[in-house]
Design a protein around this motif. Structure first.
Motif, PDB file in Angstrom:
ATOM      1  N   GLY A   1      -7.404   1.278  -1.735  1.00 15.45           N
ATOM      2  CA  GLY A   1      -8.195   0.584  -1.623  1.00 15.45           C
ATOM      3  C   GLY A   1      -8.606  -0.964  -3.151  1.00 15.45           C
TER       4      GLY A   1
ATOM      5  N   ALA B   1      -5.825   7.571  -3.283  1.00 14.24           N
ATOM      6  CA  ALA B   1      -7.247   6.348  -2.211  1.00 14.24           C
ATOM      7  C   ALA B   1      -7.545   5.127  -2.540  1.00 14.24           C
TER       8      ALA B   1
ATOM      9  N   ILE C   1      -8.766  -4.782  -2.079  1.00 15.27           N
ATOM     10  CA  ILE C   1      -8.867  -5.655  -2.523  1.00 15.27           C
ATOM     11  C   ILE C   1      -8.749  -6.714  -3.598  1.00 15.27           C
TER      12      ILE C   1
ATOM     13  N   THR D   1       0.585  -1.059   0.172  1.00 21.24           N
ATOM     14  CA  THR D   1      -0.109   0.188  -0.065  1.00 21.24           C
ATOM     15  C   THR D   1       0.366   1.056   0.145  1.00 21.24           C
TER      16      THR D   1
END
Length: 229
Positions: free
Chosen positions: A147, A143, A151, A128
């Protein structure tokens, strides 16, 4: 109130999901996905700010950083194997990055997706913080990048090993490389639960793919923009 309950709720959701996963052996009972969904539902039901929950779980976040560093232990334990296969490993990881970035750009071009969204999607298979940084450097939305990384990681942790077995990939080292290259830290955690060899090679693939993506994704993205005008 949620500030003080954040850690107990998080730990309780995780432990209960782990217990259910071990009892029923169902791929959908994932110790990362289910607690995340439960906590999201709780925050929505209680109209609690995510920032308040995040502040309450700060000690867990600090421990998570230490846990990520702990991935170096299986690497050290498998150092001899890694040294003997270093060039094929680097080649496989680099090829996986080229395939991931290349197919993303190809599909994005076919469906005429905006450059901003493409830049956010390109880093979907690396950890991330790195994904957010690389994506932002290309003009993407951090962002969205974060995300998608979560996932992809959860999907890899849930269906990664079943897909590998279905494809006939049973070698522990190959399994680890595939999980680390495609599902980053979450996939590496799942690989470490399967075996030390899988965990070590997943850790290595996660690191190598992160570095290679940071090096290759921006020039490939700008080359795509140049070709598409």
């Amino acid at each position: 109130m949620m500030f003080w309950l954040a850690i107990p709720v998080t730990v309780l959701c995780y432990l209960l999901t782990r217990k259910l996963a071990r009892r029923f052996n169902n791929l959908l009972i994932n110790p990362i996905m289910i607690p995340a969904l439960l906590i999201i539902a709780l925050l929505l039901a209680t109209d609690t700010s995510p920032a308040e929950y995040d502040a309450g779980t700060r000690p867990l976040a600090l421990l998570l950083e230490l846990a990520v560093v702990a991935f170096a232990l299986p690497l050290y334990q498998q150092a001899a194997k890694i040294r003997s296969r270093l060039m094929p490993i680097l080649l496989c990881c680099s090829l996986s990055v080229v395939i991931s970035v290349g197919t993303t750009l190809l599909i994005g071009g076919i469906i005429h997706q905006s450059p901003e969204l493409l830049a956010s999607v390109l880093t979907k298979s690396i950890t991330t913080p790195l994904a957010m940084s690389v994506s932002e450097s290309m003009g993407g939305i951090p962002a969205i990048a974060a995300g998608l990384v979560i996932i992809v990681g959860m999907m890899g942790a849930i269906i990664g090993f079943p897909l590998l077995r279905l494809a006939g990939v049973n070698h522990p080292e190959a399994q680890g490389l595939a999980m680390g290259a495609s599902a980053h830290a979450i996939g590496t955690g799942a690989a470490a639960e399967v075996g030390n060899t899988q965990g070590a090679f997943a850790s290595l693939a996660m690191v190598v793919c992160g570095i290679v993506t940071a090096l290759l994704a921006p020039p490939l993205f700008h080359l795509y923009l140049w070709f598409t005008g």
